[in-house]
Structure formats: structure tokens, C-alpha cells
Design a protein around this motif. Structure first.
Motif: not given
Length: 497
Positions: A100-102, A119-124
Motif C-alpha cells: 500500500i502506497f500512501a 505500507f509506504y507512507g507519505s507525510s503529506l
């Protein structure tokens, strides 16, 4: 300058398209069943259970993108795929054996749980609650005959599992065995901690009219494991070049086989140690014994004979090797560096202790996927191995040549215990063709060499390439500027899709 005939490649393209259209379709089942176990993650189990109890969920498989401005209403269960979220999910999201890429601007209004995968998140991106990370827990997914997805947590009741279709796995095809039929069976342990996971494989090689097989037992201790395996199998050190399916189709359609093979009786004991939360670092300490014997071409059938057909299979040193090896794999992903994988290995054998051979062999590989702008990517790859001055036996050699390394070389055109290869590929996705495929122009530079110390080291091979990918297929023109611009037109699978 010699150019491979386009007509033969177009015939191969037609056959590959038919196969891929059948094998690459998304599953259409929309029903999910969950089987709890004693060794699952309790929080992740709870998220999945509540999603199923609500019943308002959709199932996604394969790779999907929720674009900016799009809204997905209800819960989502992602199975065996990758989901990039730039829009909004108004519900919970459960990924099983999935990534999952946010992306920036993505919004998750419910719980997010990862049961295998990452899970690969983004601070935005916006999340209502912390991600439930059960990525290291061995959840399994099966599809029943009526199309129901069955998600099983580890530590459930003891059960016998038949992978594939009643235990029959995808057949393989190569130049020493022709068709290889594979049947497997597995045992999933129950709550008894002493019981291992077990997996057995039996293979039949049609052209040699021979059987072999192997058995693997695995005891898990959280993220660590002890593995014991042994049996007889056909081995190759060149599986990194193309997958089993890809190499089989190349061999069947065009008489192109990018691997060397040898027959091996073997026994191994492995201690596996894993660590990391936002990264994964896996270390295998392997004590093994192997008896190697040579295999020869058996004049297998191919629809076409591209570039002279099958190359001879290399002989090996018929001897016993008792060795101790350490294999380490590091994997990391974040917003800008979408993927980083590093592999390192060392193997040592000493005939004064056991076996017939003495050698020390070092190996390394790396791949980095870099985002360049909003859509383009730059893929950097490297691989190599080198022994000490005493050299390594032929069963540890590696080969270069053909699609996947330096295509202006014939398949397995260079081989030896010393090898290096590297490539840089720039990809710029363009317009979509249909719902799933995109047109992707690409440029590549690749170079490599392989040799043995006894002979004179040949000059390195360089390739410059330009090509076009559509879905799983890629077409490219490869030239070697160091050899009067020898040029080859190649068709194969897109290795970077």
C-alpha cells in the motif's frame, strides 16, 4: 550489422499475448472468508473481522491506483497486489500479501492494516489512526473452486494444503529437461509449537523420463525461523535473469534459454534472522552439502529457432561440496526511493573438513528504483560475484547473454566464476491503453562480463537500447558500440513493470 528477423518475433508476440491475456487477468471473486489462528496478529485480525462483519467491502487484486480527486466509498480488501492512493478511501483498508502506497494528498478515513506486504507512507497523506503493521506475520491466501478468497492466520488447525490446481503447479520448459511437471503438497501446523510447516515437491522431467523431489521443514519463532531441506533437484545460478514462466516461454517459442543447469543431490540447514520495521533485513546462515552432476541438451522442441537456437548447457565438476554460507538481503522503501534492495553473500568450502572441494565465493547484488519527476523512474541495477584466487567449481558459475542482461550476446554467451553486470534504465509512462496497461518508452545502458581466471579475460560487453513497453511486453533495439554497433531487435517481458 545483423538484425534479428522481425517476423519470428511477431509470431512470438502473438503467442505471448494469448498466454498473458489468460494468466494476467484479475480474479473476479468478491467474497472473503477469514480463518483465525493462534499465531496471528490480534489487532490486525480484529480489523479484518470487523470489515467482514460489516459486509460493505470490495476486493482488489493486481495493481491499482486511486487517483487524486477520486473517492472510494466503503471498506477495501487488497489481495496480492499494490495500491497507490492519491484520493480518498471512506472506510477501512486491509492489505493481504500486498503493498500500500500512501501518496501526497491521499486520505484514509478508516483503519489501515497490513497482513503481509508493506505500507509506504507519505507525510503529506492523512490517516485517522496509526497503521496496524502485521507485515511479518505469515498470513496465507487461497482461492476456492467457487471463487472465495480464504485468508488464514498462522497457528490455526493442522491442515494439508495443495498449492496450485490440486497440487499441480505451473509446468516449466528448458533445454535440458523439456517439460517439467511439478506437484506439491504442504502441511500447515496447528497450535502445537513443535510442529513445523512442511512443503514437498515432486517433479517429472519428460525428455529425461526422470523423477526427483525435495522436502522442506520450517519452524517459525516470531520473525525468526529454522529451516531444514533436502532432496534432489535441477539447479541454476541464473534464475535472477528471468522468472521461470518467462524463461519457459522464451525457450518454447524462440529456442532461447538464458540459464545453465546441473543436477544436485543436497541437504541444508538454515537459521533465518529477520529485523526491521520500515525496512526488512533478512540473514540466512546455511550449512549445506551438495553433490553436483552435469546435464546435457536433449534437443528440445521450439516453435522458432532465434539466433541459432539453443546453446549447449555447461558441464559442472562432479564432486561433493560441503560449505557454510551467509546470505543477507536488505529491503527498504520510502517516498522518493520507491525501492532499494541489496543482497550480499559469502560461501566457504574446505575439503580438509568435508567434501571434495575447497573455495570461497563472494556475491553481491543491488537494485534502486528512483522517482524522477511525477511519473518517470530511473532503475539502477548491479550484480556480481568473485572467488578467491583458487577459483570456484563450475556449478557456481554464472552466465550472461540474452534478454534480461546484454541482449547482443547470445544467451549464456559469457560464463564463469567471475561475473559482473550493471544496467541503468529510464522509463517515462505515457498514455493509458485500456484500463490496466500503459505505453512506456524507455532507454537503457547495460554492461557486463563473465570469465574464469585460467583464461584471458574477454573485453566487457556494452549495450545501448531504446524500446517501448505495453503492459507486460517490451520491444527494444539493442546495440553494442564496441563491436561495430552489432544490433539486435528483441521482444520479451517488461522486467520493470
Amino acid at each position: 550489422m545483423s538484425v534479428t528477423r522481425v517476423g519470428r518475433r511477431l509470431g512470438a508476440l502473438s503467442a505471448l499475448c494469448v498466454i498473458l491475456a489468460v494468466s494476467g487477468a484479475d480474479a473476479v471473486a468478491q467474497t472473503v472468508e477469514f480463518r483465525r489462528g493462534t499465531r496471528g496478529d490480534a489487532v490486525a485480525d480484529g480489523v479484518l473481522t470487523r470489515v467482514l462483519e460489516r459486509g460493505n467491502y470490495r476486493v482488489l487484486t493486481g495493481d491499482s491506483v486511486l487517483a487524486a480527486g477520486d473517492v472510494m466509498v466503503g471498506d477495501v480488501i487488497l489481495i496480492g497486489g499494490a495500491l497507490r492512493v492519491e484520493g480518498r478511501i471512506e472506510g477501512s483498508l486491509v492489505g493481504v500479501q500486498s503493498d500500500i502506497f500512501a501518496r501526497p494528498g491521499g486520505r484514509f478515513d478508516g483503519a489501515v492494516a497490513v497482513l503481509g506486504g508493506g505500507f509506504y507512507g507519505s507525510s503529506l497523506a492523512q490517516l485517522d489512526s496509526p497503521v496496524v503493521d502485521a507485515s511479518r506475520v505469515a498470513y496465507r491466501v487461497e482461492v476456492t473452486e467457487d471463487g472465495t478468497y480464504v485468508i488464514s492466520a498462522p497457528g490455526g488447525k493442522t491442515a494439508v494444503r495443495l498449492p496450485g490446481l490440486y497440487g499441480f503447479l505451473m509446468p516449466q520448459y528448458d533445454r535440458v529437461n523439456a517439460v517439467t511437471f511439478v506437484w506439491g503438497i504442504g502441511l500447515e501446523p496447528g497450535p502445537q509449537a513443535w510442529m513445523p510447516e512442511a512443503a514437498a515437491r515432486v517433479r517429472f522431467y519428460t525428455v529425461r523420463e526422470a523423477f526427483d523431489g525435495e522436502l522442506e521443514l520450517k519452524w517459525r519463532f516470531g520473525r525468526q525461523a529454522v529451516i531444514v531441506r533436502g532432496g534432489r533437484a535441477v539447479r541454476s545460478n541464473d534464475r535472477w535473469i528471468n522468472s521461470d514462466l518467462e524463461n519457459s516461454l522464451y525457450a518454447l517459442i524462440g529456442g532461447i534459454d538464458t540459464r545453465n543447469y546441473y543436477d544436485a543431490r543436497f541437504a541444508e540447514a538454515v537459521i533465518r534472522l529477520e529485523t526491521g520495521t520500515h525496512y526488512r533485513w533478512t540473514n540466512d546462515l546455511i550449512a549445506g552439502w551438495e553433490r553436483a552432476d552435469s546435464l546435457v541438451n536433449r534437443d528440445p522442441f521450439s516453435i522458432f529457432s532465434v539466433r541459432g537456437g539453443f546453446q549447449p548447457n555447461a558441464p559442472v565438476t562432479p564432486a561433493d561440496a560441503a560449505s557454510l554460507a551467509l546470505q543477507s538481503v536488505f529491503q527498504f522503501r520510502d517516498r522518493r526511493l520507491s525501492k532499494l534492495e541489496i543482497e550480499m553473500s559469502v560461501e566457504h568450502a574446505d575439503q580438509e573438513v568435508a567434501g571434495d572441494l575447497s573455495f570461497t565465493l563472494f556475491g553481491a547484488a543491488a537494485r534502486a528504483d528512483l522517482r524522477v519527476g511525477s511519473e518517470a523512474t530511473l532503475v539502477l541495477e548491479a550484480r556480481g560475484q568473485a572467488p578467491t584466487s583458487s577459483g570456484a567449481p563450475a556449478q557456481r558459475w554464472r552466465a550472461l547473454g540474452g534478454w534480461g542482461t546484454v541482449p547482443t550476446l547470445l544467451p549464456v554467451g559469457r560464463q564463469g566464476d567471475r561475473m559482473w553486470w550493471g544496467a541503468a534504465t529510464y522509463r517515462l509512462p505515457l498514455a493509458r491503453v485500456g484500463a490496466r496497461w500503459r505505453l512506456v518508452p524507455w532507454l537503457q545502458y547495460a554492461a557486463g562480463n563473465a570469465w574464469v581466471d585460467e583464461g584471458q579475460r574477454p573485453p566487457a560487453v556494452h549495450n545501448l537500447a531504446a524500446g517501448l513497453s505495453l503492459g507486460p511486453l517490451a520491444l527494444g533495439i539493442f546495440s553494442d558500440p564496441s563491436d561495430d554497433f552489432r544490433t539486435v531487435l528483441g521482444l520479451g517481458f517488461d522486467r520493470y513493470r
